[in-house]
Design an enzyme around this catalytic site. Structure first.
Site, mmCIF file in Angstrom:
data_model
loop_
_atom_site.group_PDB
_atom_site.id
_atom_site.type_symbol
_atom_site.label_atom_id
_atom_site.label_comp_id
_atom_site.label_asym_id
_atom_site.label_seq_id
_atom_site.Cartn_x
_atom_site.Cartn_y
_atom_site.Cartn_z
ATOM 1 N N GLU A 100 -2.408 -9.090 4.252
ATOM 2 C CA GLU A 100 -2.432 -9.568 5.637
ATOM 3 C C GLU A 100 -3.841 -9.764 6.183
ATOM 4 O O GLU A 100 -4.031 -10.405 7.207
ATOM 5 C CB GLU A 100 -1.630 -8.620 6.542
ATOM 6 C CG GLU A 100 -2.204 -7.217 6.714
ATOM 7 C CD GLU A 100 -1.835 -6.248 5.584
ATOM 8 O OE1 GLU A 100 -1.391 -6.714 4.521
ATOM 9 O OE2 GLU A 100 -2.009 -5.028 5.766
ATOM 10 N N CYS A 104 0.830 -1.207 0.000
ATOM 11 C CA CYS A 104 0.000 0.000 0.000
ATOM 12 C C CYS A 104 0.868 1.262 0.000
ATOM 13 O O CYS A 104 1.530 1.543 -0.982
ATOM 14 C CB CYS A 104 -0.977 -0.047 1.178
ATOM 15 S SG CYS A 104 -2.349 1.086 0.963
ATOM 16 N N SER A 152 1.478 -13.245 38.683
ATOM 17 C CA SER A 152 0.106 -12.785 38.902
ATOM 18 C C SER A 152 -0.900 -13.925 38.791
ATOM 19 O O SER A 152 -2.075 -13.734 39.028
ATOM 20 C CB SER A 152 -0.228 -11.735 37.847
ATOM 21 O OG SER A 152 -0.317 -12.368 36.578
ATOM 22 N N GLY A 153 -0.423 -15.097 38.375
ATOM 23 C CA GLY A 153 -1.376 -16.174 38.101
ATOM 24 C C GLY A 153 -1.841 -16.152 36.657
ATOM 25 O O GLY A 153 -2.518 -17.047 36.200
ATOM 26 N N GLY A 154 -1.476 -15.091 35.932
ATOM 27 C CA GLY A 154 -1.878 -14.970 34.531
ATOM 28 C C GLY A 154 -0.901 -15.672 33.598
ATOM 29 O O GLY A 154 0.135 -16.177 34.021
ATOM 30 N N VAL A 155 -1.266 -15.675 32.309
ATOM 31 C CA VAL A 155 -0.494 -16.421 31.323
ATOM 32 C C VAL A 155 0.912 -15.835 31.137
ATOM 33 O O VAL A 155 1.910 -16.557 31.177
ATOM 34 C CB VAL A 155 -1.224 -16.411 29.951
ATOM 35 C CG1 VAL A 155 -0.430 -17.149 28.911
ATOM 36 C CG2 VAL A 155 -2.604 -17.015 30.101
ATOM 37 N N ASP A 156 0.991 -14.510 30.941
ATOM 38 C CA ASP A 156 2.272 -13.922 30.567
ATOM 39 C C ASP A 156 3.339 -14.115 31.641
ATOM 40 O O ASP A 156 4.448 -14.567 31.353
ATOM 41 C CB ASP A 156 2.122 -12.417 30.276
ATOM 42 C CG ASP A 156 1.124 -12.161 29.159
ATOM 43 O OD1 ASP A 156 0.784 -13.117 28.445
ATOM 44 O OD2 ASP A 156 0.686 -11.008 29.013
ATOM 45 N N SER A 157 3.003 -13.760 32.879
ATOM 46 C CA SER A 157 4.036 -13.855 33.908
ATOM 47 C C SER A 157 4.425 -15.315 34.145
ATOM 48 O O SER A 157 5.593 -15.623 34.402
ATOM 49 C CB SER A 157 3.611 -13.167 35.215
ATOM 50 O OG SER A 157 2.511 -13.812 35.796
ATOM 51 N N HIS A 159 -4.047 -5.291 0.647
ATOM 52 C CA HIS A 159 -3.526 -5.761 1.938
ATOM 53 C C HIS A 159 -3.545 -7.286 2.012
ATOM 54 O O HIS A 159 -4.587 -7.879 2.272
ATOM 55 C CB HIS A 159 -4.353 -5.162 3.078
ATOM 56 C CG HIS A 159 -4.070 -3.715 3.271
ATOM 57 N ND1 HIS A 159 -3.041 -3.256 4.054
ATOM 58 C CD2 HIS A 159 -4.650 -2.619 2.731
ATOM 59 C CE1 HIS A 159 -3.010 -1.935 4.007
ATOM 60 N NE2 HIS A 159 -3.971 -1.523 3.203
#
Ligand code: XMP
Length: 513
Positions: free
Chosen positions: A173, A79, A225-230, A171
């Protein structure tokens, strides 16, 4: 070293999507602002110039000296990127006040060219542009048109530059471009010669090795934190440096029912060296009597830093702070537009690095959220952690409207627990993106048996979303809602009314505070 495709970002809303598509081809891909091009070493196999909200015809359009790039690596302009190439080499880009937005179909496709292998005439593509390329510069030749524009795809003539240059007006994508994936695959594999080696297993191996080299014998502290990332970040560190990683998991008194014990158990079963810190009372004391949402958030953030700092001081010889930062946060902070307003002011561990004066290590800095999950699977992290809904750092603190007391926390924990357990039981948990209960600071009249009640209201909130930036309320079945409602009212003393939130974001937010 991992081979990669470099994307120069001119500020298009689609830039991140291009990166994701390239990564889906098992090829590492990095986005940099268009004016911060790194040294073009051997790991860079190709370069993509992104789209942009600007017009190349504007005097203050984003420009760069393409002589520095063209010929050095295979190049693809998408583009605005294609228009920039055309303009730079003396072709004609026509300014337009109208946008062509939507579907179009390729015609006269030169499918002998490796870039368009497997792309048939009539292939549907997705357009979103104002300006159009009307005439190509002499170094380029046409590869395809559409019913409405003469130049949809072009390439540099053989021998014009040391490496081929391609340009496309549409595009590839977005999924509406039916052969978009095909075209990107042709570019990445056939034109740039990438080998598709970048898999979760490869990422884990390379990251673990890199972390080992970087950290050596030093010690890392990390808040979980109990979350996915950490969790995924901690597991990568753990794989690299074992017990040199020390984790904190703080109970701020605002977690879900049984969450502290259950998550701690999961962490221990993963072999993490984790210290559970019970700071419930301290948070409740600090929050007592405070009703302002912003002040509550600040208090929770401040207490978190204090607890973390105090506990950290009990440990000797810590050099590093581990963080679960992921790629969207990184891109936001270096974006062409500068740090964007969409950055969440409520970043949980904000402030910690300054206070603790530690070096920062962020193993997930280069991953998108779904890639973090893939890596988590590769690492064998239990599904009860990988599949968890997002949960805000301030926890139930932003779901208890008005002031917070331990009694209200207990009340909300019970209602929330019923809601979440039933979602799981009905097979709905994985179908919604995030869910939770909210406690309102109003009481209303009810009747139970022969008795009049005057109790609180719980709100059920469930949304579908991709990244939390926008969200739609989940159409949960009425029978399910009926079951949750009667279970809460019959079992949670103190709540006599249950309502369901049917607001989208925007204009509402996911959390109520
Ligand atoms: P909102 O309420 O802004 O939430 O629509 C969007 C997403 O962000 C989460 N959220 C937070 N996450 N700390 C966090 O880590 C916070 O202070 C916070 N506030 C909201 C929210 O749960 C949703 O997933």
């Amino acid at each position: 070293m991992t081979e990669k495709i470099l994307i120069l970002d001119f500020g298009s809303q689609y830039t991140q999507l291009i990166a994701r598509r390239v990564r889906e081809l098992h090829t590492y891909c990095e986005i940099v602002p268009y004016n911060k091009v790194p040294a073009l070493d051997d790991t860079i196999k190709g370069i993509i110039l992104s789209g942009s909200p600007f017009s190349v015809k504007e005097p203050d359009a984003l420009r760069l000296d393409l002589n520095e790039l063209v010929g050095k690596k295979p190049l693809l302009g998408i583009c605005y990127g294609a228009q920039l190439l055309t303009d730079f080499y003396g072709g004609v880009v026509q300014r337009s006040d109208k946008r062509e937005y939507g579907k179009a179909h390729l015609s006269n496709v030169r499918y002998q060219d490796p870039f368009l292998h497997g792309v048939p005439d009539g292939s549907q593509v997705w357009m979103s542009h104002g300006d159009s390329i009307m005439e190509l510069p002499p170094q380029f030749e046409l590869l395809a048109s559409t019913e409405s524009i003469p130049v949809a795809v072009f390439r540099s003539k053989k021998g014009a530059f040391a490496n081929p240059v391609y340009g496309i007006q549409f595009h590839p994508e977005v999924t509406h471009s039916v052969d978009g994936r095909n075209i990107l695959r042709n570019f990445v594999y056939d034109i740039c010669g990438c080998s598709g080696e970048w898999t979760p297993a490869h990422f884990v191996e390379e990251t673990v090795e890199g972390l080992r080299r970087k950290i050596g014998r030093e010690r890392v502290l990390m808040g979980l934190s109990g979350g996915v990332d950490s969790t995924v970040a901690a597991e990568l560190l753990h794989k690299a440096i074992g017990d040199q990683l020390i984790c904190f998991f703080i109970d701020n008194g605002l977690l879900r029912k049984n969450e502290f014990e259950e998550v701690l158990k999961s962490y221990e079963s993963m072999g993490l060296n984790v210290v559970g810190i019970d700071a419930k009372q301290r948070f409740w004391d600090a929050l007592a009597g405070e009703s302002s949402p912003e002040k509550k958030r600040k208090i929770i953030g401040r207490e978190f830093i204090h607890v973390f700092e105090e506990e950290a001081q009990k440990l000797e010889g810590i050099e590093w702070l581990g963080q679960g930062t992921i790629y969207p946060d990184v891109i936001e902070s270096v974006s062409v537009h500068g740090p964007s307003v969409t950055i969440k002011s409520h970043h949980n561990v904000g402030g910690l690095p300054d206070v603790l004066k530690l070096k920062i290590v962020e193993p997930l800095r280069m991953l998108f959220k779904d890639e973090v999950r893939e890596v988590g699977k590769e690492l064998g992290i239990p599904m009860e952690i990988l599949g968890r809904h997002p949960f805000p750092g301030p926890g139930l603190g932003v779901r208890i409207l008005g002031d917070i007391t331990p009694e209200k926390v207990a009340l909300l924990q019970e209602a929330d627990h019923i809601f979440i357990s039933k979602l799981k039981k009905y097979g709905l948990y994985d179908k919604v993106w995030q869910a939770g209960a909210i406690l309102l600071p109003v009481q209303s009249v009810g009747v139970m048996g022969d008795e009049r009640t005057y109790e609180r209201t719980a709100v059920l909130r469930a949304v579908n979303s991709v990244d939390g930036m926008t969200a739609e309320w989940s159409r949960l079945p009425h029978d399910f809602l009926a079951d949750v409602s009667s279970e809460i009212v019959n079992n949670v003393k103190g709540i006599n009314r249950v309502v369901f939130d049917i607001s989208n974001k925007p204009p509402s937010t996911i959390e109520w505070e």
